[in-house]
Motif scaffolding. Structure first.
Motif, short mmCIF file in Angstrom:
data_model
loop_
_atom_site.label_atom_id
_atom_site.label_comp_id
_atom_site.label_asym_id
_atom_site.label_seq_id
_atom_site.Cartn_x
_atom_site.Cartn_y
_atom_site.Cartn_z
N TRP A 20 -36.35 -31.01 -52.38
CA TRP A 20 -36.83 -29.99 -53.33
C TRP A 20 -36.75 -28.60 -52.73
N ASP A 21 -37.08 -28.46 -51.45
CA ASP A 21 -36.98 -27.14 -50.80
C ASP A 21 -35.55 -26.60 -50.92
N ARG A 23 -33.22 -27.55 -53.08
CA ARG A 23 -32.88 -27.35 -54.49
C ARG A 23 -33.46 -26.04 -55.02
N TYR A 24 -34.73 -25.78 -54.66
CA TYR A 24 -35.38 -24.58 -55.19
C TYR A 24 -34.83 -23.28 -54.60
N GLU A 27 -31.64 -23.22 -57.38
CA GLU A 27 -31.85 -23.46 -58.80
C GLU A 27 -32.90 -22.51 -59.35
N SER A 29 -34.31 -22.42 -62.65
CA SER A 29 -35.35 -23.03 -63.48
C SER A 29 -34.84 -24.33 -64.05
N GLY A 59 -43.11 -27.11 -59.86
CA GLY A 59 -41.67 -26.91 -59.72
C GLY A 59 -41.25 -25.53 -60.18
N ASN A 60 -39.99 -25.41 -60.61
CA ASN A 60 -39.51 -24.10 -61.10
C ASN A 60 -39.46 -24.08 -62.62
N SER A 81 -43.66 -28.10 -52.37
CA SER A 81 -42.55 -27.33 -51.80
C SER A 81 -42.97 -25.89 -51.56
N CYS A 84 -40.66 -23.45 -53.40
CA CYS A 84 -41.00 -23.32 -54.81
C CYS A 84 -42.18 -22.37 -55.01
N THR A 87 -41.25 -18.72 -54.32
CA THR A 87 -40.39 -18.19 -55.39
C THR A 87 -41.18 -17.91 -56.66
#
Length: 247
Positions: A20-21, A23-24, A27, A29, A59-60, A81, A84, A87
């Motif tokens: 997830w780290d 990915r965020y 990505e 949203s 999440g985002n 994360s 996340c 951000t």
């Protein structure tokens, strides 16, 4: 469907914070199970604008921001994360009353009875994504889910609501939620066209319905005695477990 750039080689990666780290970092949203507008009509019956709300595994997703725009201004968001949380806290720094914290759902660092509403959308689904079948959850995953639900119950005020938005139908999900020790009742709602999603609303301090109490009793009995024949499951509608996850 999920952007294929982010689909991992193995479903077990969905439980890995490193995945997830990474990915965020790129990505912007993504909204599992559709955006807030799809189920707002259900939530507005159970959440007041002034309610202190906790969102688990934020999440985002745009959900927190959409809820804030709709007038829900007391929103605490957690995710495990750090990328996340960093951000999202920057993205929504213009929203007073909205806070962001790096935290594990199994160990919530809030006092007892802190929130009127605790909301999760596909967070528990992502924890369960590695399971081979919904009929039998592994002891590790069952333990994880139980710790999370016990913490959720602890942090709810009397009369508070735990709202769970998921792809999982009642036959499989109620067996996790229907426990007397969580001290809540369970109501089920649905949304979505073509494919149905579920919203479960657990109200703290209310008793399980007779039906749900009977389910808990049966599950307890089943764990004490080994199952006799698998044939007893034939009358229950089958569910293609993995393909029903809207990734």
């Amino acid at each position: 469907m999920e952007n294929m750039d982010y689909v991992p080689d193995d479903n077990s990666r969905y439980k890995d914070v490193d995945y997830w780290d990474e990915r965020y970092k790129t990505e912007q949203s993504y909204d599992w199970l559709g955006n807030f507008s799809k189920f707002h009509h259900i939530l507005e019956k159970h959440i007041k604008k002034e309610d202190p709300i906790l969102i688990l595994g934020c999440g985002n997703s745009s959900m927190s921001g959409d809820m804030y725009s709709a007038g829900y201004h007391s929103i605490t968001n957690i995710d495990y994360s750090s990328v996340c949380i960093s951000t999202m806290s920057t993205r929504y720094s213009h929203c007073p009353g909205m806070t962001w914290h790096e935290m594990d759902v199994r160990q919530l660092s809030f006092p007892d009875a802190s929130f009127d509403v605790i909301l999760e959308k596909a967070t528990l689904d992502s924890i369960m994504v590695e399971e081979k079948t919904p009929w039998e959850v592994s002891p590790q995953t069952a333990g994880f889910i139980h710790k999370a639900l016990a913490e959720i119950s602890r942090c709810l005020k009397p009369g508070g609501r735990f709202v769970s938005v998921t792809f999982a139908n009642p036959f499989f999900r109620k067996r996790l939620y229907a426990r007397t020790e969580y001290n809540w009742s369970i109501k089920k709602y649905t949304y979505g066209k073509g494919f149905e999603y579920f919203v479960y609303v657990m109200t703290k301090g209310e008793e399980l319905s007779p039906e749900d109490a009977a389910l808990e009793k049966k599950l307890l009995e089943d764990t004490k005695s080994p199952p006799t024949k698998i044939a007893t499951t034939q009358n229950v509608p089958e569910e293609d477990f993995m393909s029903n996850i809207d990734l």
